[in-house]
Design an enzyme around this catalytic site. Structure first.
Site, mmCIF file in Angstrom:
data_model
loop_
_atom_site.group_PDB
_atom_site.id
_atom_site.type_symbol
_atom_site.label_atom_id
_atom_site.label_comp_id
_atom_site.label_asym_id
_atom_site.label_seq_id
_atom_site.Cartn_x
_atom_site.Cartn_y
_atom_site.Cartn_z
ATOM 1 N N GLY A 56 0.874 -1.164 -0.077
ATOM 2 C CA GLY A 56 -0.014 -0.300 -0.131
ATOM 3 C C GLY A 56 0.872 1.226 0.098
ATOM 4 N N ASP B 133 -0.384 -5.419 10.989
ATOM 5 C CA ASP B 133 -0.253 -6.562 10.124
ATOM 6 C C ASP B 133 -1.665 -7.289 10.839
ATOM 7 O OD1 ASP B 133 -0.100 -9.069 8.910
ATOM 8 O OD2 ASP B 133 1.982 -9.160 9.646
ATOM 9 N N ASN C 270 -8.576 -13.706 11.708
ATOM 10 C CA ASN C 270 -8.400 -12.400 12.942
ATOM 11 C C ASN C 270 -9.604 -11.566 12.588
ATOM 12 O OD1 ASN C 270 -6.278 -13.497 14.195
ATOM 13 N ND2 ASN C 270 -4.916 -12.359 12.933
ATOM 14 N N GLY D 162 -12.919 -12.880 13.359
ATOM 15 C CA GLY D 162 -13.036 -12.951 15.014
ATOM 16 C C GLY D 162 -13.240 -11.518 15.584
ATOM 17 N N LYS E 243 -16.958 -11.146 14.702
ATOM 18 C CA LYS E 243 -17.645 -11.915 15.731
ATOM 19 C C LYS E 243 -17.879 -11.277 17.149
ATOM 20 C CE LYS E 243 -17.467 -16.373 18.110
ATOM 21 N NZ LYS E 243 -16.316 -16.655 18.809
ATOM 22 N N TYR F 43 -1.487 -17.576 -3.500
ATOM 23 C CA TYR F 43 -2.766 -16.472 -3.504
ATOM 24 C C TYR F 43 -4.127 -17.152 -3.756
ATOM 25 C CZ TYR F 43 -5.514 -12.398 -5.217
ATOM 26 O OH TYR F 43 -6.431 -11.454 -5.333
HETATM 27 P P1 NAD Z 1 -3.033 -3.320 -3.199
HETATM 28 O O1 NAD Z 1 -1.950 -4.197 -3.085
HETATM 29 O O2 NAD Z 1 -3.105 -2.001 -3.965
HETATM 30 O O3 NAD Z 1 -3.761 -3.355 -1.818
HETATM 31 C C1 NAD Z 1 -3.749 -4.300 -0.657
HETATM 32 C C2 NAD Z 1 -3.260 -3.533 0.483
HETATM 33 O O4 NAD Z 1 -3.320 -4.678 1.485
HETATM 34 C C3 NAD Z 1 -2.281 -2.818 0.480
HETATM 35 O O5 NAD Z 1 -2.154 -1.658 1.093
HETATM 36 C C4 NAD Z 1 -1.232 -3.653 1.484
HETATM 37 O O6 NAD Z 1 -0.261 -2.940 2.270
HETATM 38 C C5 NAD Z 1 -2.409 -4.220 2.580
HETATM 39 N N1 NAD Z 1 -1.964 -5.456 3.467
HETATM 40 C C6 NAD Z 1 -1.498 -6.585 2.570
HETATM 41 N N2 NAD Z 1 -1.072 -7.378 3.530
HETATM 42 C C7 NAD Z 1 -1.495 -6.714 4.840
HETATM 43 C C8 NAD Z 1 -1.475 -7.248 5.995
HETATM 44 N N3 NAD Z 1 -0.875 -8.518 6.561
HETATM 45 N N4 NAD Z 1 -1.903 -6.491 7.084
HETATM 46 C C9 NAD Z 1 -2.345 -5.153 6.704
HETATM 47 N N5 NAD Z 1 -2.395 -4.745 5.551
HETATM 48 C C10 NAD Z 1 -2.008 -5.762 4.637
HETATM 49 O O7 NAD Z 1 -3.978 -4.269 -3.952
HETATM 50 P P2 NAD Z 1 -5.562 -4.154 -4.573
HETATM 51 O O8 NAD Z 1 -5.763 -4.366 -6.164
HETATM 52 O O9 NAD Z 1 -6.190 -3.008 -3.911
HETATM 53 O O10 NAD Z 1 -6.413 -5.310 -3.688
HETATM 54 C C11 NAD Z 1 -7.050 -5.194 -2.500
HETATM 55 C C12 NAD Z 1 -7.975 -6.607 -2.375
HETATM 56 O O11 NAD Z 1 -8.863 -6.749 -3.398
HETATM 57 C C13 NAD Z 1 -6.892 -7.854 -2.200
HETATM 58 O O12 NAD Z 1 -7.547 -8.591 -1.105
HETATM 59 C C14 NAD Z 1 -7.022 -8.365 -3.456
HETATM 60 O O13 NAD Z 1 -6.850 -9.841 -3.344
HETATM 61 C C15 NAD Z 1 -8.462 -8.258 -4.009
HETATM 62 N N6 NAD Z 1 -8.671 -8.267 -5.351
HETATM 63 C C16 NAD Z 1 -8.290 -7.296 -6.339
HETATM 64 C C17 NAD Z 1 -8.462 -7.387 -7.537
HETATM 65 C C18 NAD Z 1 -7.728 -6.141 -8.710
HETATM 66 O O14 NAD Z 1 -8.220 -6.449 -9.807
HETATM 67 N N7 NAD Z 1 -7.503 -5.297 -7.983
HETATM 68 C C19 NAD Z 1 -9.149 -8.644 -8.091
HETATM 69 C C20 NAD Z 1 -9.492 -9.550 -7.301
HETATM 70 C C21 NAD Z 1 -9.225 -9.310 -5.757
#
Ligand code: NAD
Ligand code: UDP
Length: 313
Positions: A40, A60, A103, A106, A109, A149
């Site tokens: 991010g 995290d 988490n 949780g 919930k 993933y």
């Molecule tokens: P992104 O990488 O821009 O955003 C993901 C965010 O999650 C980042 O800010 C990252 O720092 C944060 N993150 C990751 N692991 C973390 C952790 N353990 N604790 C706290 N924060 C954490 O990606 P995005 O495209 O915005 O995707 C967001 C969500 O949407 C994801 O779950 C992704 O699987 C899902 N998704 C996105 C797409 C797409 O096309 N953009 C498609 C399918 C699913």
């Protein structure tokens, strides 16, 4: 005065999460953005920092999540999402899909909050059914590089259903298909920022494989509307949200070159392992249950995205 509803958005400093933070602030809610910034960017939420209804917690979510205040909604969007990112961070990706989902469930919930998980078209793997309906169980290689993933998200769906069935958590499962737009990281490795970057610099556009593989691209504003409708509806899902207009990657490369008026040529590079050959959502369920369908055509969404990248990189 009625108490403002509170929403926790994990991954809120990412591409989609930050647009969700904006949306729920606009809806008049209190937004708590939890992000460890692994993929991010604080720039995505800087404009919200002074808003009294917005709070950022660097954490995290694969580690325990404690939160003293009332929470009405938990939206779990934290996870690396670009293939390049999740291949670089395989273990954190597995952990956030598994432990992070545990988490956050949780938390939902404990707080009696409604829960929404950002799942993905990758649960269908390299699909043998086309277009993909929610009833399709998928074709995923658990031990291939993308397995970190895909299987994490499949586990996330399974544990979400378990919390629904055994703990009565009010859950929603959303399956997102390729979505693009402003605030993507220019170097996140996904096809949209990659091609735009290459086109800007008149570098060769790197089409992987023969470019005949297909994707269907959804503009972020359409997706955010779909998420909001699912969250506030009575439907548990899974529901596909995506744009069914399907393009080959080669067609997509040519469109990016045209719109950005670039001098780039096209070069071909090896196809990554297990790269899905075709992908297109069947959105009949979203149309029926949520009265949702995408409005933004690829040409328009790409023009806006290219403009944003021009102004921001
Ligand atoms: P992104 O990488 O821009 O955003 C993901 C965010 O999650 C980042 O800010 C990252 O720092 C944060 N993150 C990751 N692991 C973390 C952790 N353990 N604790 C706290 N924060 C954490 O990606 P995005 O495209 O915005 O995707 C967001 C969500 O949407 C994801 O779950 C992704 O699987 C899902 N998704 C996105 C797409 C797409 O096309 N953009 C498609 C399918 C699913
Ligand atoms: N792709 C490509 N060139 C690139 C980046 C990606 O040809 O520079 C292809 C990739 O092989 C896949 C499609 O574009 O077939 C979409 O890739 P992306 O990484 O955006 O996400 P995916 O849909 O595979 O999760």
């Amino acid at each position: 005065m009625a108490r403002k509803k509170a929403v926790v958005i994990t991954g809120g400093a990412g591409f989609l999460g930050s647009h969700l933070c904006d949306r729920f602030i606009q809806e008049g809610m209190k937004v708590v953005c939890v992000d460890n910034l692994i993929t991010g960017n604080m720039n995505n939420i800087l404009h919200l920092q002074k808003n009294k209804d917005f709070r950022f917690i660097k954490h995290d979510v694969s580690k325990e999540l404690r939160f003293p205040d009332k929470v009405d909604f938990v939206l779990h969007f934290a996870s690396p999402a670009s293939p390049v990112d999740y291949l670089k961070h395989p273990i954190p990706t597995l952990k956030v899909g598994a432990l992070g989902t545990h988490n956050t469930l949780g938390l939902a919930k404990l707080k009696k909050a409604r829960y929404l998980i950002a799942s993905t078209s990758e649960v269908y793997g390299d699909p043998l059914e086309h277009p993909q309906k929610e009833t399709y169980w998928g074709n995923v290689n658990p031990i291939g590089p993308r397995g970190v993933y895909d299987e994490a998200k499949r586990f996330a769906e399974a544990i979400t259903m378990a919390y629904r069935r055994y703990h009565n958590v009010d859950t929603r499962i959303l399956r997102i298909f390729n979505t693009y737009g402003p605030r993507m990281r220019i170097n996140d490795g996904r096809v949209v920022p990659n091609f735009i970057y290459q086109a800007f610099h008149n570098k060769a556009i790197t089409v992987y494989g023969n470019g005949k593989q297909t994707r269907s691209f959804c503009y972020y504003s359409d997706l955010i509307e779909g998420i909001t409708r699912l969250l506030f509806s009575d439907n548990e899902g899974p529901v596909n949200i995506g744009n069914p207009d399907e393009f080959t990657i080669l067609e997509f490369a040519k469109l990016v070159i045209k719109i950005s008026e670039s001098k780039s040529t096209i070069c071909f590079e090896p196809l990554p392992t297990d790269d899905p050959k075709q992908r297109k959502p069947d959105i009949a369920l979203a149309k029926k249950l949520l009265k949702w369908e995408p409005k933004v055509k690829l040409q328009q969404g790409l023009e806006e995205t290219i403009q944003w990248f021009k102004e921001n990189i």
